[in-house]
Every structure is written in C-alpha cells, then in structure tokens.
Design a protein around this motif. Structure first.
Motif, PDB file in Angstrom:
ATOM      1  N   ILE A 138      29.969 -90.336 -30.904  1.00 51.37           N
ATOM      2  CA  ILE A 138      29.826 -91.701 -31.405  1.00 51.37           C
ATOM      3  C   ILE A 138      30.058 -92.659 -30.251  1.00 51.37           C
ATOM      4  CG2 ILE A 138      30.677 -93.432 -33.034  1.00 51.37           C
ATOM      5  CD1 ILE A 138      31.659 -91.089 -34.779  1.00 51.37           C
ATOM      6  N   LEU A 139      29.097 -93.525 -30.019  1.00 46.60           N
ATOM      7  CA  LEU A 139      29.176 -94.510 -28.936  1.00 46.60           C
ATOM      8  C   LEU A 139      29.250 -95.897 -29.540  1.00 46.60           C
ATOM      9  CD1 LEU A 139      28.878 -95.428 -25.930  1.00 46.60           C
ATOM     10  CD2 LEU A 139      26.388 -95.368 -26.316  1.00 46.60           C
ATOM     11  N   MET A 140      30.237 -96.663 -29.129  1.00 44.21           N
ATOM     12  CA  MET A 140      30.328 -98.047 -29.565  1.00 44.21           C
ATOM     13  C   MET A 140      29.538 -98.923 -28.613  1.00 44.21           C
ATOM     14  SD  MET A 140      33.637-100.466 -30.174  1.00 44.21           S
ATOM     15  CE  MET A 140      33.427-102.241 -30.370  1.00 44.21           C
ATOM     16  N   GLY A 141      28.522 -99.597 -29.154  1.00 48.86           N
ATOM     17  CA  GLY A 141      27.715-100.509 -28.363  1.00 48.86           C
ATOM     18  C   GLY A 141      27.850-101.922 -28.880  1.00 48.86           C
ATOM     19  N   SER A 142      26.741-102.641 -28.949  1.00 45.17           N
ATOM     20  CA  SER A 142      26.740-103.998 -29.499  1.00 45.17           C
ATOM     21  C   SER A 142      25.361-104.300 -30.058  1.00 45.17           C
ATOM     22  CB  SER A 142      27.099-105.019 -28.419  1.00 45.17           C
ATOM     23  OG  SER A 142      26.004-105.232 -27.546  1.00 45.17           O
ATOM     24  N   ASN A 143      25.276-105.357 -30.862  1.00 40.41           N
ATOM     25  CA  ASN A 143      23.983-105.679 -31.463  1.00 40.41           C
ATOM     26  C   ASN A 143      23.012-106.276 -30.459  1.00 40.41           C
ATOM     27  OD1 ASN A 143      25.050-108.242 -31.135  1.00 40.41           O
ATOM     28  ND2 ASN A 143      24.449-108.974 -33.159  1.00 40.41           N
ATOM     29  N   GLY A 144      23.473-106.530 -29.236  1.00 42.40           N
ATOM     30  CA  GLY A 144      22.580-106.990 -28.188  1.00 42.40           C
ATOM     31  C   GLY A 144      21.806-105.873 -27.523  1.00 42.40           C
ATOM     32  N   VAL A 145      22.162-104.631 -27.870  1.00 42.28           N
ATOM     33  CA  VAL A 145      21.473-103.455 -27.325  1.00 42.28           C
ATOM     34  C   VAL A 145      20.349-103.069 -28.277  1.00 42.28           C
ATOM     35  CG1 VAL A 145      21.701-101.025 -26.709  1.00 42.28           C
ATOM     36  CG2 VAL A 145      23.534-102.635 -26.132  1.00 42.28           C
ATOM     37  N   ALA A 146      19.132-103.108 -27.793  1.00 44.31           N
ATOM     38  CA  ALA A 146      17.985-102.752 -28.621  1.00 44.31           C
ATOM     39  C   ALA A 146      17.898-101.242 -28.791  1.00 44.31           C
ATOM     40  CB  ALA A 146      16.690-103.277 -27.990  1.00 44.31           C
ATOM     41  N   ASN A 147      17.433-100.810 -29.950  1.00 46.56           N
ATOM     42  CA  ASN A 147      17.223 -99.390 -30.185  1.00 46.56           C
ATOM     43  C   ASN A 147      16.055 -98.919 -29.325  1.00 46.56           C
ATOM     44  OD1 ASN A 147      16.682 -96.807 -31.229  1.00 46.56           O
ATOM     45  ND2 ASN A 147      17.454 -97.403 -33.243  1.00 46.56           N
ATOM     46  N   PRO A 148      16.259 -97.929 -28.456  1.00 47.07           N
ATOM     47  CA  PRO A 148      15.167 -97.467 -27.584  1.00 47.07           C
ATOM     48  C   PRO A 148      13.961 -96.918 -28.331  1.00 47.07           C
ATOM     49  CG  PRO A 148      17.291 -96.693 -26.777  1.00 47.07           C
ATOM     50  CD  PRO A 148      17.528 -97.252 -28.148  1.00 47.07           C
ATOM     51  N   ASN A 149      14.107 -96.633 -29.622  1.00 45.14           N
ATOM     52  CA  ASN A 149      12.965 -96.092 -30.361  1.00 45.14           C
ATOM     53  C   ASN A 149      11.957 -97.175 -30.757  1.00 45.14           C
ATOM     54  OD1 ASN A 149      14.005 -97.441 -32.601  1.00 45.14           O
ATOM     55  ND2 ASN A 149      14.607 -95.588 -33.702  1.00 45.14           N
ATOM     56  N   GLY A 150      12.286 -98.442 -30.454  1.00 43.61           N
ATOM     57  CA  GLY A 150      11.352 -99.525 -30.704  1.00 43.61           C
ATOM     58  C   GLY A 150      11.264 -99.992 -32.138  1.00 43.61           C
ATOM     59  N   MET A 151      12.173 -99.525 -33.002  1.00 44.31           N
ATOM     60  CA  MET A 151      12.090 -99.855 -34.420  1.00 44.31           C
ATOM     61  C   MET A 151      12.826-101.140 -34.791  1.00 44.31           C
ATOM     62  SD  MET A 151      10.102 -97.571 -35.489  1.00 44.31           S
ATOM     63  CE  MET A 151      10.205 -97.840 -37.259  1.00 44.31           C
ATOM     64  N   ASP A 152      13.577-101.726 -33.865  1.00 44.72           N
ATOM     65  CA  ASP A 152      14.205-103.017 -34.156  1.00 44.72           C
ATOM     66  C   ASP A 152      13.133-104.098 -34.282  1.00 44.72           C
ATOM     67  OD1 ASP A 152      16.674-101.865 -34.034  1.00 44.72           O
ATOM     68  OD2 ASP A 152      17.284-102.805 -32.146  1.00 44.72           O
ATOM     69  N   ASP A 153      13.450-105.142 -35.027  1.00 45.21           N
ATOM     70  CA  ASP A 153      12.544-106.285 -35.097  1.00 45.21           C
ATOM     71  C   ASP A 153      12.426-106.930 -33.716  1.00 45.21           C
ATOM     72  OD1 ASP A 153      12.279-105.871 -37.814  1.00 45.21           O
ATOM     73  OD2 ASP A 153      13.883-107.294 -38.335  1.00 45.21           O
ATOM     74  N   GLU A 177      23.140-100.566 -22.500  1.00 41.25           N
ATOM     75  CA  GLU A 177      21.758-100.202 -22.800  1.00 41.25           C
ATOM     76  C   GLU A 177      21.436 -98.805 -22.279  1.00 41.25           C
ATOM     77  OE1 GLU A 177      19.230-104.356 -22.906  1.00 41.25           O
ATOM     78  OE2 GLU A 177      19.614-103.446 -20.954  1.00 41.25           O
ATOM     79  N   MET A 178      21.875 -98.512 -21.067  1.00 40.51           N
ATOM     80  CA  MET A 178      21.589 -97.207 -20.468  1.00 40.51           C
ATOM     81  C   MET A 178      22.280 -96.078 -21.226  1.00 40.51           C
ATOM     82  SD  MET A 178      21.921 -98.283 -16.440  1.00 40.51           S
ATOM     83  CE  MET A 178      21.958 -96.571 -15.893  1.00 40.51           C
ATOM     84  N   ALA A 179      23.494 -96.323 -21.685  1.00 38.27           N
ATOM     85  CA  ALA A 179      24.216 -95.297 -22.435  1.00 38.27           C
ATOM     86  C   ALA A 179      23.510 -94.975 -23.744  1.00 38.27           C
ATOM     87  CB  ALA A 179      25.653 -95.758 -22.702  1.00 38.27           C
ATOM     88  N   ALA A 180      23.051 -96.025 -24.452  1.00 33.83           N
ATOM     89  CA  ALA A 180      22.328 -95.809 -25.702  1.00 33.83           C
ATOM     90  C   ALA A 180      21.008 -95.089 -25.444  1.00 33.83           C
ATOM     91  CB  ALA A 180      22.089 -97.144 -26.401  1.00 33.83           C
ATOM     92  N   ALA A 181      20.328 -95.479 -24.372  1.00 30.69           N
ATOM     93  CA  ALA A 181      19.052 -94.836 -24.038  1.00 30.69           C
ATOM     94  C   ALA A 181      19.252 -93.367 -23.688  1.00 30.69           C
ATOM     95  CB  ALA A 181      18.387 -95.575 -22.880  1.00 30.69           C
TER      96      ALA A 181
END
Length: 270
Positions: A138-153, A177-181
C-alpha cells in the motif's frame, strides 16, 4: 459490513513517525490479530508518540534506503502487508535535497525484496513447493498524482499546466508520480484471473487522499478517481486515511474491491 481477516497478520509500516503512519500503527494495534513492524529513524522519537510496551509492536531503527540488504529482508520477510507512508520533509532540504526519489526508491526496494522472497518460497509446478499468499503493498500518494492507466478525468488545462510546473519545481511531487507509475506499470496487475497468480507475489493499492487535514476518524467515502479540482476540493483527515489503509489490510472484501487501483478517500462533510 466488511469481513475481517481471522488470522494473525503482520504489517510493516515505513514512515511510522509521520502524522499518517503513526495513526495507522495506532489503529492496527487497536485491531484484533494485528502485529506491526515499523522502520523509524529514531526509536526514542517514535516512542514519544507510541508507547514501547506493546508486545505486538516491533520497532526497527534505521533508514530504509541505507539499511543492509539482510537487515531489510529480515524486516520484510513474514509480513502480510507493507505500507509506505513515507514523504519528504516540507523544508528546503527535504524538498530539494537527497534522496530526491525517496518514495520511489523505497517502494522499489520493498517490491524487490518481496519478489526475491516469493521466488524462493513461491509455487513451483516441478517441485510442488507450497504457494505463498501475495503480499499487500500500500502506497500513500495524493490526489495530485494521476492514475497512470489514463482512467482519471482530464483536468482543466490550467490545472494540467500547474501540475507540470509543480513537477518541475517541486521534486517530491514527481517522486510520488514515479512511485505510483512503478506499481502500475512495472509491477502491474497480475494475470487478471482468479487463480491467485500475481507478478512476483505482489498485490498493490495506491491511496490518493484529498487535501490532508488533522482530525479524528469520521465518516468518509472512497472514490475510484479524484472528484474535484486540484484546489478547493475535498478534504481527508489523516485519521481517515489511516482507517482506510487499515481496512485494506484487515478486511478481505475491501482489499478485493480496490486491489490494483488508486482510490481517493475523502471526508463526508458534517
């Protein structure tokens, strides 16, 4: 009502001295059948926040990226979940100093260690060795990090321009961003079947809370993607973030719902 895990589980928390990591540890220790390990820079400082007299808590003094391989492997081995609440200190040294990729390099080290353990103890068709359950990351990020799958609005162009500036000017945002990616693209989402096959024995969730505020556990909801703008949107108490992560660890149906996703917990206004 979610179903809880019946067996005793062990969770390793990185960043346990931080405001959210500390709350996660407190909530896990209040839950049944939960053992906790925490890697912290200073045991003394940590125990000013959380008492040392809990037999279900093991505190390891060290820096994640500086620990010897054997020491770090020992901390990870036997854990059912690993949670990273790591972040950069919001001062000049923390923002612009090294390590600039603290979160990314730490989550990579976690996954490399889990994969190594999985390769040693995982299922082998030829040898018939016993399959180990996947480890939750489980990684804690923030809502400023876009989902790399491109499904965010798609954000308004002004927000996209601002995030680009933040990415260039403030290294911690790029690090998140890099960690989520890394989890989304490099670790990936297993084989998509129900046979329990995962990539390197890892299942993951990236938690992207709205603007963080202090406060106790309260009513909150969880969305698949950010619902409001970058600023002036929702808020999430750190206690609620910790509560959601605790549920991911302890409740099977919560984990199944959000595995390989990047959920956004946000407070329900009173």
């Amino acid at each position: 009502v979610s179903s809880s895990t019946a067996n005793i589980t062990t969770t390793l928390v990185l960043g346990g001295t931080g405001n959210t990591g500390r709350r996660l540890i407190e909530q896990l220790l209040l839950a049944q059948n939960q053992n906790v390990r925490a890697i912290v820079r200073s045991k003394e400082r940590f125990h000013e926040l959380i008492p040392a007299n809990n037999p279900r808590l093991k505190v390891i003094e060290g820096v994640v990226l500086e620990m010897q391989d054997a020491e770090f492997e020992d901390a990870v081995t036997g854990c059912d979940a690993v949670v990273s609440c790591l972040g950069h200190n919001m001062d000049f040294k923390g923002i612009f100093g090294k390590p600039r990729e603290l979160v990314t390099d730490s989550i990579k080290r976690v996954c490399k260690t889990i994969q190594k353990n999985h390769d040693v103890s995982g299922t082998s068709a030829s040898s018939g060795t016993h399959k180990t359950a996947p480890t939750k990351v489980i990684l804690m990020g923030s809502n400023g990090v876009a989902n790399p799958n491109g499904m965010d609005d798609i954000r308004p162009w002004k927000e996209r321009a601002l995030i680009s500036c933040i990415r260039f000017a403030i290294p911690p945002h790029k690090d998140n961003e890099m960690a989520a990616a890394f989890l989304s693209k490099d670790v990936g989402a297993g084989d998509g079947n129900d046979n329990g096959t995962t990539k390197g024995g890892i299942e993951w969730v990236v938690v992207r809370p709205d603007d963080l505020v202090e406060g106790d556990v309260s009513e909150y909801t969880v969305y698949e993607k950010p619902q409001a703008g970058l600023f002036g949107g929702g808020q999430t108490t750190r206690a609620n973030v910790a509560h959601f992560m605790k549920d991911l660890i302890t409740k099977t149906d919560t984990w199944k719902k959000w595995v390989y996703q990047m959920p956004v917990p946000t407070n329900i206004p009173a």
